[in-house]
Design a protein around this motif. Structure first.
Motif, PDB file in Angstrom:
ATOM      1  N   GLN A 164      -3.865   3.498  15.430  1.00  0.00           N
ATOM      2  CA  GLN A 164      -3.235   3.508  16.744  1.00  0.00           C
ATOM      3  C   GLN A 164      -2.508   4.825  17.004  1.00  0.00           C
ATOM      4  OE1 GLN A 164      -1.247  -0.045  18.308  1.00  0.00           O
ATOM      5  NE2 GLN A 164      -2.200  -1.233  16.677  1.00  0.00           N
TER       6      GLN A 164
ATOM      7  N   ASN B 208       4.419  -9.488   9.878  1.00  0.00           N
ATOM      8  CA  ASN B 208       4.333  -9.697   8.433  1.00  0.00           C
ATOM      9  C   ASN B 208       5.380 -10.689   7.956  1.00  0.00           C
ATOM     10  OD1 ASN B 208       2.344  -7.824   8.378  1.00  0.00           O
ATOM     11  ND2 ASN B 208       3.476  -6.245   7.294  1.00  0.00           N
TER      12      ASN B 208
ATOM     13  N   ASP C   5      -4.159   0.029  10.427  1.00  0.00           N
ATOM     14  CA  ASP C   5      -4.003  -0.290  11.859  1.00  0.00           C
ATOM     15  C   ASP C   5      -3.078   0.691  12.544  1.00  0.00           C
ATOM     16  OD1 ASP C   5      -3.820  -3.861  11.279  1.00  0.00           O
ATOM     17  OD2 ASP C   5      -5.530  -2.535  11.635  1.00  0.00           O
ATOM     18  N   ILE C   6      -1.917   0.898  11.904  1.00  0.00           N
ATOM     19  CA  ILE C   6      -0.907   1.760  12.514  1.00  0.00           C
ATOM     20  C   ILE C   6      -1.399   3.189  12.593  1.00  0.00           C
ATOM     21  CG2 ILE C   6       1.400   2.740  12.159  1.00  0.00           C
ATOM     22  CD1 ILE C   6       2.338   0.023  11.303  1.00  0.00           C
TER      23      ILE C   6
ATOM     24  N   ARG D 137     -15.875 -10.566   4.046  1.00  0.00           N
ATOM     25  CA  ARG D 137     -15.342 -10.152   2.762  1.00  0.00           C
ATOM     26  C   ARG D 137     -15.387 -11.348   1.822  1.00  0.00           C
ATOM     27  NH1 ARG D 137     -13.384  -6.126   5.748  1.00  0.00           N
ATOM     28  NH2 ARG D 137     -12.483  -6.868   7.671  1.00  0.00           N
TER      29      ARG D 137
ATOM     30  N   PHE E   3     -10.790  -0.274   4.946  1.00  0.00           N
ATOM     31  CA  PHE E   3      -9.518   0.149   5.537  1.00  0.00           C
ATOM     32  C   PHE E   3      -9.039   1.442   4.886  1.00  0.00           C
ATOM     33  CE2 PHE E   3      -9.656  -3.469   7.930  1.00  0.00           C
ATOM     34  CZ  PHE E   3      -9.547  -4.652   7.214  1.00  0.00           C
TER      35      PHE E   3
ATOM     36  N   HIS F 235      -6.161 -11.941   1.711  1.00  0.00           N
ATOM     37  CA  HIS F 235      -6.587 -10.734   1.020  1.00  0.00           C
ATOM     38  C   HIS F 235      -6.566  -9.513   1.925  1.00  0.00           C
ATOM     39  CE1 HIS F 235      -8.876  -8.307  -1.797  1.00  0.00           C
ATOM     40  NE2 HIS F 235      -9.605  -7.939  -0.786  1.00  0.00           N
ATOM     41  N   ALA F 236      -7.091  -9.690   3.140  1.00  0.00           N
ATOM     42  CA  ALA F 236      -7.145  -8.553   4.067  1.00  0.00           C
ATOM     43  C   ALA F 236      -6.612  -8.992   5.425  1.00  0.00           C
ATOM     44  CB  ALA F 236      -8.575  -8.049   4.197  1.00  0.00           C
ATOM     45  N   PHE F 237      -5.899  -8.101   6.075  1.00  0.00           N
ATOM     46  CA  PHE F 237      -5.219  -8.474   7.302  1.00  0.00           C
ATOM     47  C   PHE F 237      -5.174  -7.305   8.265  1.00  0.00           C
ATOM     48  CE2 PHE F 237      -2.603 -11.205   9.667  1.00  0.00           C
ATOM     49  CZ  PHE F 237      -1.515 -10.511  10.157  1.00  0.00           C
ATOM     50  N   GLU F 238      -5.658  -7.557   9.491  1.00  0.00           N
ATOM     51  CA  GLU F 238      -5.576  -6.516  10.523  1.00  0.00           C
ATOM     52  C   GLU F 238      -4.731  -7.056  11.658  1.00  0.00           C
ATOM     53  OE1 GLU F 238      -9.552  -4.640  11.601  1.00  0.00           O
ATOM     54  OE2 GLU F 238     -10.169  -6.328  10.363  1.00  0.00           O
ATOM     55  N   GLN F 239      -3.983  -6.179  12.334  1.00  0.00           N
ATOM     56  CA  GLN F 239      -3.213  -6.694  13.458  1.00  0.00           C
ATOM     57  C   GLN F 239      -3.067  -5.671  14.574  1.00  0.00           C
ATOM     58  OE1 GLN F 239       1.056  -6.811  13.109  1.00  0.00           O
ATOM     59  NE2 GLN F 239       0.947  -6.523  10.899  1.00  0.00           N
ATOM     60  N   LYS F 240      -3.032  -6.198  15.797  1.00  0.00           N
ATOM     61  CA  LYS F 240      -2.736  -5.376  16.961  1.00  0.00           C
ATOM     62  C   LYS F 240      -1.577  -6.062  17.684  1.00  0.00           C
ATOM     63  CE  LYS F 240      -6.657  -2.663  18.419  1.00  0.00           C
ATOM     64  NZ  LYS F 240      -7.609  -2.666  17.305  1.00  0.00           N
ATOM     65  N   THR F 241      -0.602  -5.284  18.107  1.00  0.00           N
ATOM     66  CA  THR F 241       0.553  -5.878  18.782  1.00  0.00           C
ATOM     67  C   THR F 241       0.762  -5.218  20.143  1.00  0.00           C
ATOM     68  OG1 THR F 241       1.961  -4.294  17.625  1.00  0.00           O
ATOM     69  CG2 THR F 241       1.768  -6.471  16.656  1.00  0.00           C
TER      70      THR F 241
ATOM     71  N   HIS G   3       4.830  -4.567  13.473  1.00  0.00           N
ATOM     72  CA  HIS G   3       3.957  -5.083  12.420  1.00  0.00           C
ATOM     73  C   HIS G   3       4.762  -5.787  11.352  1.00  0.00           C
ATOM     74  CE1 HIS G   3      -0.036  -2.938  13.363  1.00  0.00           C
ATOM     75  NE2 HIS G   3       0.693  -2.965  14.435  1.00  0.00           N
ATOM     76  N   ARG G   4       5.974  -5.278  11.094  1.00  0.00           N
ATOM     77  CA  ARG G   4       6.814  -5.944  10.098  1.00  0.00           C
ATOM     78  C   ARG G   4       7.250  -7.314  10.591  1.00  0.00           C
ATOM     79  NH1 ARG G   4       7.811  -3.288   5.495  1.00  0.00           N
ATOM     80  NH2 ARG G   4       8.216  -1.056   5.456  1.00  0.00           N
TER      81      ARG G   4
ATOM     82  N   LEU H 209       0.522 -14.476   3.898  1.00  0.00           N
ATOM     83  CA  LEU H 209       0.006 -13.186   3.437  1.00  0.00           C
ATOM     84  C   LEU H 209      -0.092 -13.117   1.918  1.00  0.00           C
ATOM     85  CD1 LEU H 209       1.662 -10.821   6.027  1.00  0.00           C
ATOM     86  CD2 LEU H 209      -0.759 -11.069   5.590  1.00  0.00           C
TER      87      LEU H 209
ATOM     88  N   ASN I  92       7.587  -3.305   0.818  1.00  0.00           N
ATOM     89  CA  ASN I  92       7.711  -4.599   1.489  1.00  0.00           C
ATOM     90  C   ASN I  92       6.595  -4.718   2.527  1.00  0.00           C
ATOM     91  OD1 ASN I  92       8.685  -7.088   2.143  1.00  0.00           O
ATOM     92  ND2 ASN I  92      10.270  -6.343   3.523  1.00  0.00           N
ATOM     93  N   TRP I  93       5.388  -4.451   2.052  1.00  0.00           N
ATOM     94  CA  TRP I  93       4.218  -4.453   2.926  1.00  0.00           C
ATOM     95  C   TRP I  93       3.091  -5.096   2.137  1.00  0.00           C
ATOM     96  CZ3 TRP I  93       3.958  -3.225   7.935  1.00  0.00           C
ATOM     97  CH2 TRP I  93       2.700  -3.014   8.502  1.00  0.00           C
ATOM     98  N   PRO I  94       2.407  -6.056   2.731  1.00  0.00           N
ATOM     99  CA  PRO I  94       1.494  -6.881   1.921  1.00  0.00           C
ATOM    100  C   PRO I  94       0.120  -6.317   1.587  1.00  0.00           C
ATOM    101  CG  PRO I  94       1.468  -7.623   4.194  1.00  0.00           C
ATOM    102  CD  PRO I  94       2.472  -6.518   4.134  1.00  0.00           C
ATOM    103  N   THR I  95      -0.253  -5.227   2.258  1.00  0.00           N
ATOM    104  CA  THR I  95      -1.648  -4.802   2.060  1.00  0.00           C
ATOM    105  C   THR I  95      -1.771  -3.323   1.689  1.00  0.00           C
ATOM    106  OG1 THR I  95      -1.761  -4.498   4.461  1.00  0.00           O
ATOM    107  CG2 THR I  95      -2.673  -6.532   3.590  1.00  0.00           C
TER     108      THR I  95
END
Lengths: 86, 156
Positions: free
Chosen positions: B128, A57, B124-125, A30, B70, A68-74, A53-54, A64, B106-109
């Motif tokens: 899943q 974050n 993502d969520i 990107r 996304f 610009h772009a963010f992916e996550q797996k927990t 995820h919070r 953040l 309150n979420w950045p994206t």
């Protein structure tokens, strides 16, 4: 401040007591700073996806703002073991 | 106050058409988008916006033409479940909305998905939830029967 994958990895490990963290810098795909993270932590136990995820974050709140772009797996450690076995 | 004047001026110049939330097939909602133009308090309006429809998506682009991978993923997942009727707001058309929704959730994206006024998460969520079966369940709670649920029933 240039955000690096290592910086993110360190922060997540420290603040979330993570047992495993993978950070991939996907910025080349990107036009701006982008990251993909995988976090394994016992602190995620019993928490819903959104809560987890919070947590991530919140841990990376400052970063953040620049990313610009963010992916996550927990995953919890247990889920991670199952995931690896697949 | 300046923001309010700017938004109003922009609205009057380009016509409210551009700011209308669009249905999944690209047709604009027929209700006028006064809430985006006329109010000086975006947070209060967002509170109302997310409750107006069962499924609300803040995205880049439109369901007919997503402008981000996304956002596109969210559209495709909803489509797989047969959810084509939902309110989609294009944050690229409005920088105040783009920032406002991040503050509100309150979420950045972006993208951001709401079910029944409640924040669900981003791409993502949703992915899943789709993979582990939760999405079908959540849609059922909204009174929406997922296309995938029906497909499963038919094959049994």
């Amino acid at each position: 401040m240039a955000i690096t994958a290592d910086h993110i990895k360190d922060k997540l490990t420290k603040e979330l007591a993570a047992v495993h963290v993978d950070v991939e810098d996907t910025s080349q795909n990107r036009c701006a700073a982008s990251f993909k993270v995988l976090v394994v932590s016992p602190q995620f136990e019993g928490k819903q996806l959104l809560q987890r995820h919070r947590m991530v974050n919140t841990c990376l709140a400052d970063e953040l703002k620049e990313i610009h772009a963010f992916e996550q797996k927990t995953f919890t450690p247990e889920q991670w073991e199952k995931q690896k076995a697949q | 106050m300046n923001t309010f004047i700017k938004i109003t001026a922009r609205c009057l110049r380009s016509g409210a058409q551009a700011y209308l939330p669009r249905q999944a097939d690209g047709r604009a909602w027929s209700a006028p988008a006064r809430f985006l133009c006329a109010s000086a308090d975006p947070t209060k309006d967002l509170g109302e916006i997310v409750k107006k429809d069962k499924v609300v998506v803040f995205m880049k682009g439109t369901p007919a033409q997503p402008m981000c991978g996304f956002s596109n993923a969210v559209v495709q997942i909803l489509r797989m479940h047969g959810v084509d009727q939902y309110a989609a707001y294009n944050v690229l058309e409005d920088q105040d909305l783009r920032q406002g929704v991040k503050d509100f959730s309150n979420w950045p994206t972006i993208p951001q998905v709401y079910f029944n006024g409640e924040f669900v998460g981003g791409c993502d969520i949703l992915l899943q939830m789709h993979q582990n079966g939760d999405l079908v369940e959540e849609l059922q709670k909204l009174g929406i029967s997922s296309a995938l649920l029906n497909a499963e029933k038919e094959s049994k």
